[in-house]
Design a protein around this motif. Structure first.
Motif, short mmCIF file in Angstrom:
data_model
loop_
_atom_site.label_atom_id
_atom_site.label_comp_id
_atom_site.label_asym_id
_atom_site.label_seq_id
_atom_site.Cartn_x
_atom_site.Cartn_y
_atom_site.Cartn_z
N GLU A 80 0.72 -1.25 0.09
CA GLU A 80 -0.09 -0.02 -0.16
C GLU A 80 1.10 1.15 -0.20
O GLU A 80 2.06 1.22 0.41
N LEU A 81 0.49 2.28 -0.60
CA LEU A 81 1.18 3.51 -0.61
C LEU A 81 1.85 4.06 0.56
O LEU A 81 1.29 3.85 1.61
N GLY A 82 3.19 4.29 0.72
CA GLY A 82 3.63 4.63 1.83
C GLY A 82 4.27 3.47 2.77
O GLY A 82 4.84 3.77 3.71
N HIS A 83 3.96 2.31 2.70
CA HIS A 83 4.48 1.22 3.14
C HIS A 83 5.22 0.06 2.60
O HIS A 83 5.05 -0.92 3.08
N GLY A 84 5.69 0.47 1.69
CA GLY A 84 6.48 -0.79 0.85
C GLY A 84 5.87 -1.86 0.16
O GLY A 84 4.49 -1.52 0.19
#
Length: 137
Positions: free
Chosen positions: A107-111
């Motif tokens: 998910e965006l921002g979480h790898g």
């Protein structure tokens, strides 16, 4: 940097060149889309299956793109990157031709984490194996 967590001896019957291509494509993707990220690679045997995990702590992939990133000419990000968008398409086809599967969790921002499961003895490969047995060390 890269962190490896690999079982000491992994033996399987696969197409050596194709499995090397899978690993190379996943490393290339992680370096391209998550530059400077820590890349964690795990390879563990679970009964008659090899489980490989590639994980980075980069910008991540939006959920709506998870299915299409394995299609031809698709990319995980809209940013200016080189390449034809064939890397993950090739990876998926190689894994499936060995009777395995690949999934993405991100998910965006979480790898991003790719999980691969492949039988230790491929049921069928579309191409003749370049080596009857492959050992990973």
């Amino acid at each position: 940097s890269v962190m490896l967590d690999i079982d000491p001896e992994i033996h399987g019957v696969w197409d050596k060149m194709r499995i090397e291509q899978v690993l190379s494509n996943l490393f290339t993707n992680a370096i391209k889309y998550a530059p400077g990220s820590l890349i964690k690679v795990r390879a563990k045997v679970d009964h008659s299956t090899l489980k490989i995990t590639f994980e980075d702590n980069g910008p991540g992939i939006p959920k709506e793109k998870h299915k299409c990133i394995f299609e031809r000419f698709e990319r995980a990000a809209e940013r200016n990157t080189s390449g034809l968008g064939l890397g993950l398409y090739i990876v998926k086809n190689i894994i499936e031709s060995h009777g395995g599967q690949i999934k993405v969790f991100s998910e965006l921002g979480h790898g991003t984490r790719f999980e691969i499961e492949i039988p230790l003895e491929a049921k069928q490969t579309r191409t003749a194996p370049s080596e009857s047995a492959v050992a990973m060390h």
